[in-house]
Scaffold this motif. Sequence first.
Motif, PDB file in Angstrom:
ATOM      1  N   HIS A   1       4.584   8.742  17.082  1.00 53.50           N
ATOM      2  CA  HIS A   1       5.574   7.811  17.405  1.00 53.50           C
ATOM      3  C   HIS A   1       5.804   6.827  16.410  1.00 53.50           C
ATOM      4  O   HIS A   1       5.369   5.962  16.051  1.00 53.50           O
ATOM      5  CB  HIS A   1       5.125   6.774  18.591  1.00 53.50           C
TER       6      HIS A   1
ATOM      7  N   ASP B   1       4.635   3.145  21.091  1.00 53.91           N
ATOM      8  CA  ASP B   1       4.187   4.066  21.943  1.00 53.91           C
ATOM      9  C   ASP B   1       4.929   3.997  23.364  1.00 53.91           C
ATOM     10  O   ASP B   1       4.761   3.205  24.121  1.00 53.91           O
ATOM     11  CB  ASP B   1       2.789   4.162  22.175  1.00 53.91           C
TER      12      ASP B   1
ATOM     13  N   GLU C   1      -4.111  19.165  28.896  1.00 50.22           N
ATOM     14  CA  GLU C   1      -4.292  19.693  27.475  1.00 50.22           C
ATOM     15  C   GLU C   1      -2.936  20.048  27.093  1.00 50.22           C
ATOM     16  O   GLU C   1      -2.650  20.011  25.919  1.00 50.22           O
ATOM     17  CB  GLU C   1      -5.160  20.957  27.540  1.00 50.22           C
TER      18      GLU C   1
ATOM     19  N   ARG D   1      -2.317  17.301  24.575  1.00 53.62           N
ATOM     20  CA  ARG D   1      -3.444  16.928  23.781  1.00 53.62           C
ATOM     21  C   ARG D   1      -2.894  16.630  22.271  1.00 53.62           C
ATOM     22  O   ARG D   1      -3.780  16.120  21.720  1.00 53.62           O
ATOM     23  CB  ARG D   1      -4.700  17.714  23.796  1.00 53.62           C
ATOM     24  N   PHE D   2      -1.820  17.048  21.682  1.00 50.27           N
ATOM     25  CA  PHE D   2      -1.363  16.885  20.502  1.00 50.27           C
ATOM     26  C   PHE D   2      -0.087  16.018  20.931  1.00 50.27           C
ATOM     27  O   PHE D   2       1.015  16.487  20.773  1.00 50.27           O
ATOM     28  CB  PHE D   2      -1.159  17.838  19.720  1.00 50.27           C
ATOM     29  N   PRO D   3      -0.369  14.497  21.125  1.00 50.87           N
ATOM     30  CA  PRO D   3       0.937  13.828  21.482  1.00 50.87           C
ATOM     31  C   PRO D   3       1.913  13.772  20.322  1.00 50.87           C
ATOM     32  O   PRO D   3       1.520  13.732  19.180  1.00 50.87           O
ATOM     33  CB  PRO D   3       0.223  12.218  21.860  1.00 50.87           C
TER      34      PRO D   3
ATOM     35  N   ARG E   1       4.680   5.418  26.258  1.00 49.22           N
ATOM     36  CA  ARG E   1       3.521   5.359  27.169  1.00 49.22           C
ATOM     37  C   ARG E   1       2.951   3.929  27.491  1.00 49.22           C
ATOM     38  O   ARG E   1       2.535   3.530  28.567  1.00 49.22           O
ATOM     39  CB  ARG E   1       2.505   6.230  26.955  1.00 49.22           C
TER      40      ARG E   1
ATOM     41  N   ARG F   1      -7.257  10.179  29.816  1.00 56.25           N
ATOM     42  CA  ARG F   1      -6.378  10.992  30.389  1.00 56.25           C
ATOM     43  C   ARG F   1      -7.294  11.833  31.444  1.00 56.25           C
ATOM     44  O   ARG F   1      -8.496  12.255  31.286  1.00 56.25           O
ATOM     45  CB  ARG F   1      -6.119  12.070  29.361  1.00 56.25           C
TER      46      ARG F   1
END
Lengths: 342, 268
Positions: free
Chosen positions: A303, A308, A295, A298-300, A310, A336
């Motif tokens: 971008h 992104d 969590e 949870r608010f990434p 990731r 996740r």
Amino acid sequence: MSGWGVGGLFDGLLDPLSRTFMQHAFVAIVLVGVICGVTGAFVTLRGLAFMGDALAHAIFPGVVIAFVLGANFLVGALIAAVIVSLLIGAIGQSGRLTNDTAIGVLFAGCFALGVALISRQQTYTRDLSSFLFGTILGVSRSDLALTAAVGATVLLVMGLFRRELTMAAFDRVFAQASGRSLFAYDQLFLLLLSLSIVISIQTVGNILVLAMLVTPAATARLLTDRLGVMVALSALIGGVSGVVGLYVSYYQGIASGASVVLTATALFAVAYLFAPRTGVVTTAVARRLHHPFPERDRFPPAHDDGIDPRALPGAVAAPGAIGDDDPTAADSAAPRRRATPA
Amino acid sequence: MSGGTTGPARLEAAELGVHFGDRPALEGVSLALHAGETVSLVGPNGAGKSTLLRALAGMLPPSHGEVRFEGRPVRRPNPCVVYVPQRSGVDWSFPVDVLGVVLMGQAHRRTRLLPFLAGDRAAARAALARVKMDRFAGVQIGQLSGGQQQRVFLARALVQGGEVYLLDEPFAGVDVPTQELLIDLFDGLRREGKTIVYATHDLGQAARASDRVVLVNRRLVAAGPPERVMTATNLRETFGGQVVVVGPSGGPVAGAAADDVPTAGVAG
């Protein structure tokens, strides 16, 4: 635990129920807790807390007029609620004023009108305080029947339109693009909200009804990511707050509305601190124990550069943007997951 | 390559103008969109790309001119024209999961108040599989990356199953795999005879992933195949001198073959 303790507890719980006015009060507060819990879930998701507060105040003159005329105050409140919710919707459409401003003007004006009307009555102070803080011990059988009927209608309509209301709350542009009238759904929701407020005024009063709309729903949101579960939990928390608060009120001599709201607030505080995945204490302890918690991100971060990080294997993420122990950094295609402790 | 730009227009704007109050957002736009083509709307921020898409979707009443779908005037949203909004307009913390969002695309098909059937869920799952998001069905949407969120929006659009897809900035803020997936998906839809129109401010993306480019800045500057339309003059006219063109000889951006396209970006 000794038999005496259990017996005493049962006696303590049953004692208030032997009185008719307390039976009525319990039924009324559970109805209000459940109905406001359900409506309140959508109020919090749409960020309409101010609207809820405003509606509660704005229907005040309707209550007062009914009182002055000797009519059932619920009927007066219902009529006022319908008029006010339509007015707010109409003013909000005009464009030049923000919705907040329109609500502010209407709600303060209506409330002042209510106070002005009631200040001409002989028993001004007592009447005013009973409207502002509720008179839960004065709930009659016919009040209960009306509350139950209105409440059942609200729940039925909410149930029928749940998907539509969800869509209008989640993605308004999409709802409009797929042919829905946002105005119609907003009006429908305002009406349901007004009805929920109206039936709450007698039990928790004009001022504290906001808490019944917002607090149980906020607590439920901390506990789940699923809308259906959130609505059910919100109703449950609202009902439980009502029952527990009423007992506390009965034994401690606290004003019932305040007692119910304080109970709901206490439940919120517990969830805020100790909710399994989002609680402040829970996450702090988990971090201390070296459980990387999903969590956390949870608010990434947005971008904006179109890429992104990731998604790029081996890419160096911006410092501080994503922890370098992020278990999902190398595998953006996987949901996740909770990382296993080292 | 040029798609089906012949034959009658499926969706068209005729002298379309949209004003917000006194402010004109679009003026005199005439554009015909055909079956089986991918069209990109290119222009700077505030050029009216979103406005044009919304007007085409029947969500904004035209101040002048009209929008026609298969020859009939469009006055309200039409189930055959699917609009995919920008990701930024959505509350991503909303407690709804991926499957729930995709199912919203089903809602216009039958009576809106009836429960979903098994077939609705199967269709939603199939759409998720098409955008390679089927494993995420139960995930809360706020936990997805930008690219994954965009894929969920696409799956919802696929479930709606229209003839025309209007997408607002689908490439904005998405990862490279999602960009590739979007291009493949557009290709597949185009071969099925659908019409795809998307807004972008990325010239390279537009050159690479569309049959026709439409340059927009309040009005229609130019429309046609990328290599013909994306000239230095047109781009300067569209972007007002903020454009940085990086071509093989510093010339106009040309060619739509996938690999050797020079990239051009918009400064600011």
